[in-house]
Design an enzyme around this catalytic site. Structure first.
Site, short mmCIF file in Angstrom:
data_model
loop_
_atom_site.label_atom_id
_atom_site.label_comp_id
_atom_site.label_asym_id
_atom_site.label_seq_id
_atom_site.Cartn_x
_atom_site.Cartn_y
_atom_site.Cartn_z
N HIS A 124 0.87 -1.18 0.00
CA HIS A 124 0.00 0.00 0.00
C HIS A 124 0.91 1.23 0.00
O HIS A 124 2.03 1.18 0.52
CB HIS A 124 -0.83 -0.04 1.28
CG HIS A 124 -1.89 0.99 1.41
ND1 HIS A 124 -1.63 2.29 1.80
CD2 HIS A 124 -3.23 0.94 1.21
CE1 HIS A 124 -2.74 2.97 1.84
NE2 HIS A 124 -3.75 2.19 1.49
N ASP A 201 3.13 -4.96 8.16
CA ASP A 201 1.90 -4.20 7.96
C ASP A 201 0.75 -5.21 8.00
O ASP A 201 0.50 -5.92 7.02
CB ASP A 201 1.97 -3.47 6.61
CG ASP A 201 0.67 -2.78 6.26
OD1 ASP A 201 -0.32 -2.93 7.00
OD2 ASP A 201 0.64 -2.09 5.22
N GLN A 204 -4.43 -5.54 6.78
CA GLN A 204 -5.47 -6.36 6.15
C GLN A 204 -5.72 -7.68 6.88
O GLN A 204 -6.76 -8.30 6.68
CB GLN A 204 -5.12 -6.65 4.69
CG GLN A 204 -5.29 -5.45 3.78
CD GLN A 204 -6.72 -4.92 3.74
OE1 GLN A 204 -7.69 -5.65 3.95
NE2 GLN A 204 -6.86 -3.64 3.45
N LYS A 227 -10.24 -1.01 10.31
CA LYS A 227 -10.37 -2.19 9.44
C LYS A 227 -10.68 -3.45 10.24
O LYS A 227 -10.68 -4.55 9.73
CB LYS A 227 -9.06 -2.40 8.65
CG LYS A 227 -8.83 -1.33 7.59
CD LYS A 227 -7.59 -1.64 6.80
CE LYS A 227 -7.07 -0.45 6.04
NZ LYS A 227 -7.81 -0.16 4.81
N CYS A 365 -4.70 2.46 -3.84
CA CYS A 365 -3.48 2.95 -3.15
C CYS A 365 -2.32 1.99 -3.34
O CYS A 365 -1.52 1.77 -2.42
CB CYS A 365 -3.73 3.18 -1.66
SG CYS A 365 -4.89 4.47 -1.33
N1 PMP Z 1 -1.55 -0.94 4.56
C1 PMP Z 1 -2.51 -1.70 4.03
C2 PMP Z 1 -2.18 -3.10 3.60
C3 PMP Z 1 -3.80 -1.19 3.89
O1 PMP Z 1 -4.75 -1.95 3.35
C4 PMP Z 1 -4.07 0.12 4.31
C5 PMP Z 1 -5.46 0.73 4.15
N2 PMP Z 1 -6.08 0.42 2.95
C6 PMP Z 1 -3.04 0.88 4.87
C7 PMP Z 1 -1.80 0.31 4.99
C8 PMP Z 1 -3.27 2.27 5.36
O2 PMP Z 1 -4.15 2.26 6.45
P1 PMP Z 1 -4.75 3.61 7.06
O3 PMP Z 1 -5.30 4.36 5.89
O4 PMP Z 1 -5.81 3.13 8.00
O5 PMP Z 1 -3.64 4.33 7.71
#
Ligand code: PMP
Length: 420
Positions: A124, A201, A204, A227, A365
């Site tokens: 991401h 990270d 997910q 999430k 993203c």
């Molecule tokens: N890493 C991953 C794998 C994500 O899916 C996301 C959110 N889509 C993020 C980071 C960023 O998370 P946040 O916008 O809640 O900071």
């Protein structure tokens, strides 16, 4: 354990009763954010109604109560991820801020010219851009691990890329587009063998898999409350104590200090050292209810049901004419990304929205991943255990309608043209 009852589970999510564009809402955008169950909603309301005062400033009753609940949430998160100590759980605004915190502190401490920071091609943007900026600032190099056709990081090709120059290995547990759980253990072992810091990270996976930071033997884990059925604007940074102790603060101000004079400041201990200013105490307090929800027997049942739902959705979607998966085989998480031959992903998402079905389309993203896969974007259907088989049937029926009747923007424009 009692048997999982979907209607009962679903009834805890009031938002799902909505009607959108004349159709019952079918929410399939859970990888972006999950909906909130009644206990979390009530915890938000209850904090605002009964327990609103600043924390750790304990001169009065309300503040003491708020502080107790606030710190109880930290205990719950620590237990949930099996952190050795509660101080190793730091509140942030989200996964994004957790990674930015790492980059600005231990990243700045440890990266210098010629060093390497290793990430994967399927990250991401939150796990790309902060490291990229650090690498640019310090004249270091960003090394990119490939994924194989199954959608997982290709271990064989990746292990040789983690060399003595690697100072950080920061990878996702599962990509928000590909939905496959990465083979993190062998990559982390390699990183450890070259003394690199490991960052996971788990944005997910945390709502779907058990995250045990001790058995993962990882230095840092980051994730977002929103999430995992919790409130937005709250993230978690778990870190190894020795590393957190040695890191400089991220931001400066109230709460993160022990003693201040105009000449110098003595910083607080962890976790407070990293929690400058008034925190999002509503979200933190509601996070306690969220962890209770996730730890319940009912949620464990829901996760078993989710496995069946994944198999069902994969098999149903697989039958759509012209559907092309981004990766081979069924995903591990309920994340289904695909394109439709010659039909635009955004047109499908808009068509589904007109039928009350929420999916996401675009680059998610993860622009570098889209470039790697040579796609302008894709559609992503992401589920949670409140989704039903009937919802999948309706979703697939609507996608079929779209494919068969060609509701693409080009076709609609053509039709309008011929009507003139
Ligand atoms: N890493 C991953 C794998 C994500 O899916 C996301 C959110 N889509 C993020 C980071 C960023 O998370 P946040 O916008 O809640 O900071």
């Amino acid at each position: 354990m009692t048997q999982f009852l979907l209607p009962e589970f679903r009834s805890q999510f009031p938002i799902l009763q909505q009607v959108i564009n004349g159709y019952p809402l079918i929410y399939c955008d859970n990888a972006a954010t999950t909906q909130k169950p009644i206990p979390v909603i009530q915890a938000v309301a209850s904090q605002l109604e009964h327990c609103n005062a600043n924390v750790h400033r304990g001169a009065h009753h309300l503040s003491a109560n708020a502080t107790t609940l606030y710190e109880q949430s930290r205990d719950k998160v620590a237990a949930f991820i099996n952190a050795p100590a509660r101080e190793q759980v730091i509140w942030t605004k989200g996964t994004t801020e957790s990674i930015n915190l790492l980059v600005a502190t231990i990243g700045m401490q440890r990266i210098s010219k010629g060093d390497e920071i290793v990430i994967s091609v399927a990250e991401h943007h939150a796990n790309i851009v902060p490291w990229q900026q650090l690498a640019q600032q310090c004249d270091a190099k960003l090394v990119i691990l490939p994924v194989d056709e199954s959608g997982r990081i290709d271990v064989e090709k990746s292990l040789p890329l983690v060399t003595e120059k690697c100072k950080f290995l920061s990878i996702n547990h599962a990509s928000n587009v590909l939905g496959k759980v990465n083979p993190i253990q062998s990559l982390f072992s390699k990183a450890k063998s070259v003394n690199a810091i490991t960052v996971l990270d788990a944005a997910q996976t945390v709502a779907h898999l058990k995250i045990d930071v001790q058995s993962l033997d990882v230095d840092f884990v980051v994730f977002s409350a929103h999430k995992m059925f919790g409130p937005a604007g709250l993230g978690i940074l778990y870190g190894r104590k020795a590393l957190l102790d040695a890191m400089p603060p991220y931001q400066f101000g109230g709460e993160m200090i022990k003693k201040v004079s105009f000449e110098c400041t003595q910083f607080n201990e962890i976790p407070h050292k990293f929690e400058a200013g008034t925190p999002n105490l509503t979200a933190v307090i509601a996070m306690g209810a969220c962890i209770d929800f996730l730890s319940s027997d009912q949620y464990q049942q829901a996760l078993q049901y989710e496995q069946d739902l994944i198999a069902y959705a994969y098999q149903k979607l697989n039958q759509v004419k012209g559907l092309r998966w981004l990766v081979t085989k069924s995903p591990d998480l309920p994340i289904f990304s695909f394109t439709l031959s010659s039909l635009h992903h955004q047109d499908l998402a808009s068509y589904l929205d007109s039928k009350g079905i929420a999916v996401r389309s675009g680059h998610h993203c993860a622009m570098p991943l889209m470039q790697y896969l040579q796609l302008s974007g894709c559609v992503r259907v992401s589920l949670a255990p409140y989704n039903s088989y009937q919802e999948i049937d309706t979703l697939v029926q609507c996608i079929n309608q779209f494919v068969n009747e060609d509701f693409s923007a080009a076709a609609i424009a053509d039709a309008q043209q011929s009507e003139l």
